[in-house]
Write a protein that holds these residues in place. Structure first.
Motif, PDB file in Angstrom:
ATOM      1  N   TYR A  34       0.820  -1.205   0.000  1.00 56.75           N
ATOM      2  CA  TYR A  34       0.000   0.000   0.000  1.00 56.75           C
ATOM      3  C   TYR A  34       0.859   1.262   0.000  1.00 56.75           C
ATOM      4  CZ  TYR A  34      -4.486  -2.346   0.493  1.00 56.75           C
ATOM      5  OH  TYR A  34      -5.614  -3.093   0.244  1.00 56.75           O
ATOM      6  N   LYS A  40       0.721   4.153  -2.896  1.00 52.53           N
ATOM      7  CA  LYS A  40       0.476   5.566  -2.583  1.00 52.53           C
ATOM      8  C   LYS A  40       1.551   6.455  -3.196  1.00 52.53           C
ATOM      9  CE  LYS A  40      -0.141   8.755   1.299  1.00 52.53           C
ATOM     10  NZ  LYS A  40      -0.200   8.885   2.787  1.00 52.53           N
ATOM     11  N   PRO A  78      -7.009  -3.382   3.089  1.00 54.51           N
ATOM     12  CA  PRO A  78      -6.080  -4.426   3.525  1.00 54.51           C
ATOM     13  C   PRO A  78      -6.790  -5.685   4.018  1.00 54.51           C
ATOM     14  CG  PRO A  78      -5.299  -2.290   4.265  1.00 54.51           C
ATOM     15  CD  PRO A  78      -6.656  -2.061   3.664  1.00 54.51           C
TER      16      PRO A  78
END
Length: 274
Positions: free
Chosen positions: A55, A59, A69
């Protein structure tokens, strides 16, 4: 021969049926990220660390993961159940998505999760590995991108120098290998790994976070000369755990054998893996 199941965007499909359009930025420009973790006896190893890094990479690369998640963990659990591969490697890939002009970043990306059988090392691989250095700084180094162009381009160079892998150095400071973090053990017993402009590996993280050890674990810059004079060296990665480095640029590190500190750290790591 059985065909593994993969997850593509919102569905489980046979890997032979999984496909992307040629307009995907991963194909047109090599734009995308991935993460890779292993399972041992049906148990994912350091899964939370890998998902967090996945993640984080997304980003920083301005990519969107549609699933939370928790949802991603559920998909992984179902994939493991479908494939029934207790010892495996699972790769999560997020591509740039379909771009009409092969350049503009779209708002939707493609998520692919694959699983393959993986042979897990049963102990410290005493035979170790040999490296050759090359001056290079990876772009977007803190993200786990799909771009391994330099590493692949350097394969003839690696063979010419009778090495197993390349070790990047920049401005004479040691960085990392294309697929692993790099550590040295100084003659004073300090365990050192590069701090900046590298990909922070999950095994690296769990070594640095070891508690109640007698080792001085340090993140800092260190030079090629300091490497040559080290008493031990090793690399860390998901597939190799800890692998001793016996030679760099044809020069033996320490006595040219797997060192005691390397072996002790390997045992401590195995305790965390369980």
């Amino acid at each position: 021969m059985s065909v593994n199941t993969v997850f593509l965007n919102h569905a489980f499909v046979e890997e032979t049926q999984a496909s992307l359009l040629v307009t995907d930025l991963s194909i047109q420009r090599g734009y995308g990220i991935f993460d890779f973790f292993k399972t041992i006896n049906g148990k994912p190893v350091f899964l939370d660390d890998h998902i967090a890094r996945f993640y984080n990479s997304a980003k920083k690369m301005h990519l969107q993961i549609s699933q939370t998640p928790a949802e991603l963990k559920g998909i992984i659990a179902e994939l493991m159940q479908r494939n029934n591969l207790p010892d495996s490697g699972i790769k999560m890939t997020l591509t740039g998505g379909y771009s009409g002009d092969a350049y503009t970043l779209p708002t939707a990306q493609n998520l692919i999760i694959t699983q393959t059988a993986l042979s897990i090392p049963k102990g410290l691989q005493e035979q170790g590995t040999t490296l050759v250095t090359y001056p290079y700084q990876r772009q977007l180094a803190e993200m786990k991108t799909l771009d391994y162009s330099m590493a692949i381009w350097l394969q003839p160079f690696i063979k010419e120098h009778h090495a197993d892998e390349v070790l990047y150095q920049y401005d004479s400071f040691i960085k990392e290998t294309p697929r692993a973090n790099f550590f040295i053990v100084t003659t004073e017993g300090e365990v050192v790994t590069a701090k900046d402009n590298i990909l922070a590996g999950v095994i690296r993280k769990n070594i640095l976070n070891l508690e109640d050890t007698v080792f001085q674990l340090t993140e800092r810059e260190f030079s090629l000369e300091e490497l040559y004079n080290a008493s031990e060296a090793f690399i860390t990665s998901t597939t190799k755990n800890i692998l001793p480095v016996l030679k760099v640029d044809g020069k033996e590190i320490g006595d040219g054998k797997a060192g005691k500190v390397t072996a002790q750290l390997y045992d401590l790591l195995l305790e965390k893996i369980g």
